[in-house]
Motif scaffolding. Structure first.
Motif, PDB file in Angstrom:
ATOM      1  N   VAL A  55     -63.187 123.846  19.061  1.00 32.94           N
ATOM      2  CA  VAL A  55     -63.275 124.199  17.639  1.00 32.94           C
ATOM      3  C   VAL A  55     -62.966 122.938  16.846  1.00 32.94           C
ATOM      4  CG1 VAL A  55     -62.399 125.633  15.757  1.00 32.94           C
ATOM      5  CG2 VAL A  55     -62.478 126.564  18.086  1.00 32.94           C
ATOM      6  N   ASP A  56     -63.847 122.595  15.915  1.00 30.47           N
ATOM      7  CA  ASP A  56     -63.625 121.430  15.060  1.00 30.47           C
ATOM      8  C   ASP A  56     -64.306 121.715  13.725  1.00 30.47           C
ATOM      9  OD1 ASP A  56     -63.059 119.005  13.987  1.00 30.47           O
ATOM     10  OD2 ASP A  56     -64.069 117.800  15.507  1.00 30.47           O
ATOM     11  N   LEU A  57     -63.610 122.430  12.858  1.00 25.81           N
ATOM     12  CA  LEU A  57     -64.167 122.912  11.600  1.00 25.81           C
ATOM     13  C   LEU A  57     -63.428 122.265  10.432  1.00 25.81           C
ATOM     14  CD1 LEU A  57     -64.418 126.715  12.457  1.00 25.81           C
ATOM     15  CD2 LEU A  57     -66.199 124.975  12.690  1.00 25.81           C
ATOM     16  N   ARG A  58     -64.171 121.927   9.377  1.00 30.31           N
ATOM     17  CA  ARG A  58     -63.574 121.215   8.255  1.00 30.31           C
ATOM     18  C   ARG A  58     -64.159 121.674   6.928  1.00 30.31           C
ATOM     19  NH1 ARG A  58     -64.290 114.997   9.941  1.00 30.31           N
ATOM     20  NH2 ARG A  58     -64.438 114.864   7.686  1.00 30.31           N
ATOM     21  N   VAL A  59     -63.303 121.763   5.956  1.00 34.11           N
ATOM     22  CA  VAL A  59     -63.707 121.861   4.552  1.00 34.11           C
ATOM     23  C   VAL A  59     -63.210 120.571   3.908  1.00 34.11           C
ATOM     24  CG1 VAL A  59     -63.441 123.119   2.387  1.00 34.11           C
ATOM     25  CG2 VAL A  59     -63.559 124.383   4.553  1.00 34.11           C
ATOM     26  N   ASP A  60     -64.108 119.632   3.692  1.00 38.17           N
ATOM     27  CA  ASP A  60     -63.687 118.313   3.234  1.00 38.17           C
ATOM     28  C   ASP A  60     -63.307 118.286   1.757  1.00 38.17           C
ATOM     29  OD1 ASP A  60     -63.815 117.112   5.686  1.00 38.17           O
ATOM     30  OD2 ASP A  60     -65.811 116.271   5.403  1.00 38.17           O
ATOM     31  N   TRP A  61     -63.874 119.179   0.955  1.00 43.96           N
ATOM     32  CA  TRP A  61     -63.468 119.274  -0.449  1.00 43.96           C
ATOM     33  C   TRP A  61     -63.893 120.626  -1.003  1.00 43.96           C
ATOM     34  CZ3 TRP A  61     -60.354 116.478  -3.483  1.00 43.96           C
ATOM     35  CH2 TRP A  61     -60.323 116.803  -4.861  1.00 43.96           C
ATOM     36  N   ALA A  62     -62.985 121.267  -1.671  1.00 37.18           N
ATOM     37  CA  ALA A  62     -63.270 122.502  -2.396  1.00 37.18           C
ATOM     38  C   ALA A  62     -62.376 122.541  -3.618  1.00 37.18           C
ATOM     39  CB  ALA A  62     -63.017 123.730  -1.511  1.00 37.18           C
ATOM     40  N   ASP A  63     -62.944 122.900  -4.739  1.00 32.16           N
ATOM     41  CA  ASP A  63     -62.132 122.987  -5.948  1.00 32.16           C
ATOM     42  C   ASP A  63     -61.106 124.108  -5.858  1.00 32.16           C
ATOM     43  OD1 ASP A  63     -63.341 120.845  -7.265  1.00 32.16           O
ATOM     44  OD2 ASP A  63     -64.966 122.118  -8.008  1.00 32.16           O
ATOM     45  N   GLU A  64     -61.457 125.155  -5.088  1.00 31.33           N
ATOM     46  CA  GLU A  64     -60.556 126.293  -4.943  1.00 31.33           C
ATOM     47  C   GLU A  64     -60.588 126.813  -3.508  1.00 31.33           C
ATOM     48  OE1 GLU A  64     -61.635 129.309  -7.713  1.00 31.33           O
ATOM     49  OE2 GLU A  64     -61.036 128.154  -9.485  1.00 31.33           O
ATOM     50  N   ASP A  65     -59.463 127.218  -2.995  1.00 32.36           N
ATOM     51  CA  ASP A  65     -59.284 127.973  -1.751  1.00 32.36           C
ATOM     52  C   ASP A  65     -59.974 127.362  -0.519  1.00 32.36           C
ATOM     53  OD1 ASP A  65     -58.326 130.019  -0.163  1.00 32.36           O
ATOM     54  OD2 ASP A  65     -59.955 131.399  -0.652  1.00 32.36           O
ATOM     55  N   PRO A  66     -59.683 126.109  -0.189  1.00 32.37           N
ATOM     56  CA  PRO A  66     -60.284 125.553   1.031  1.00 32.37           C
ATOM     57  C   PRO A  66     -59.822 126.265   2.297  1.00 32.37           C
ATOM     58  CG  PRO A  66     -58.577 124.100   0.193  1.00 32.37           C
ATOM     59  CD  PRO A  66     -58.800 125.143  -0.858  1.00 32.37           C
ATOM     60  N   ILE A  67     -58.614 126.815   2.300  1.00 31.40           N
ATOM     61  CA  ILE A  67     -58.148 127.537   3.492  1.00 31.40           C
ATOM     62  C   ILE A  67     -58.947 128.818   3.676  1.00 31.40           C
ATOM     63  CG2 ILE A  67     -56.171 128.726   4.528  1.00 31.40           C
ATOM     64  CD1 ILE A  67     -54.393 126.623   3.138  1.00 31.40           C
ATOM     65  N   GLY A  68     -59.227 129.524   2.596  1.00 33.50           N
ATOM     66  CA  GLY A  68     -60.081 130.701   2.691  1.00 33.50           C
ATOM     67  C   GLY A  68     -61.468 130.350   3.171  1.00 33.50           C
ATOM     68  N   LYS A  69     -62.006 129.230   2.698  1.00 29.87           N
ATOM     69  CA  LYS A  69     -63.333 128.797   3.142  1.00 29.87           C
ATOM     70  C   LYS A  69     -63.301 128.385   4.612  1.00 29.87           C
ATOM     71  CE  LYS A  69     -65.113 127.361  -1.380  1.00 29.87           C
ATOM     72  NZ  LYS A  69     -64.115 128.115  -2.167  1.00 29.87           N
TER      73      LYS A  69
END
Length: 225
Positions: free
Chosen positions: A177-191
């Motif tokens: 598993v290697d998943l990333r949200v590199d930038w989110a204005d809101e709720d990157p953990i939810g994404k």
């Protein structure tokens, strides 16, 4: 600026990290995993080299996590600016927060896990992560993400969170598993959680495709039949 949890699944032996930050692309610098060896989270004023260096010592010298961490930090001139957590393949842990760590910081060990963070809204943010990891059932990824959600519910960082990552090693030489949200204005953990829910039913298929292409399932995309 950053909070994270590293952990081991006592059933599968998987090792993993979930991490988030107010900075962009935390997954590119901070989480390090190696199958059958350990996991390291390097954060605060991050020196990415610390992750591979600790893992190399765990693998080559078979020292315990505290000895590996002490040796690596002792060879670095700027260790007081670092925050590092370590877990090995046996579930033994170690952690360090330098006196120059940013803002309010904390680190808490648990049963085959360690949570740590800096620039926190309160020390209770990290204290909430360990029981969430320990008491959540399911796959290692589910438990790591549960700890991250618990941290946010307890106040999260002093400022906004913009990136998050999840990395897990199993029996294979590469992360499963290697998943990333590199930038989110809101709720990157939810994404990030949504990414995991989408990836979860395909995870085994991707391992099968790598190990035995003749058994690779088709997803109905052009050129893949």
């Amino acid at each position: 600026m950053t909070f994270s949890v590293i952990g081991r699944c006592h059933k599968t032996g998987q090792l993993g990290i979930a991490i988030s930050s107010s900075s962009i692309a935390v997954g590119a610098r901070c989480p390090w995993v190696r199958a059958g060896v350990g996991a390291v989270a390097t954060q605060n004023v991050t020196l990415p080299a610390l992750g591979p260096q600790v893992l190399d010592l765990l693998e080559s010298l078979r020292v315990d996590p505290q000895a590996a961490l002490d040796r690596v930090l002792g060879a670095n001139d700027w260790s007081e600016y670092r925050q590092v957590t370590v877990i090995d393949a046996q579930g033994r842990t170690a952690f360090f927060s330098g006196k120059e760590a940013l803002g309010l910081y904390n680190a808490v060990p648990g049963e085959q896990c360690v949570a740590a963070g800096n620039m926190l809204a309160g020390v209770e943010v990290i204290e909430a992560m360990v029981p969430a990891f320990e008491n959540t059932r399911g796959m290692l990824a589910d438990r790591l993400l549960a700890a991250m959600h618990a941290a946010m519910a307890a106040g999260g960082e002093a400022g906004p969170v913009h990136s998050a990552a999840l990395k897990i090693a199993g029996d294979l030489s590469w992360p499963i598993v290697d998943l990333r949200v590199d930038w989110a204005d809101e709720d990157p953990i939810g994404k990030l959680d949504s990414l995991w829910q989408a990836y979860r039913p395909q995870m085994q298929d991707y391992m099968t495709r790598a190990l035995n292409p003749t058994a690779a399932p088709s997803y109905g995309v052009p050129g893949n039949e």
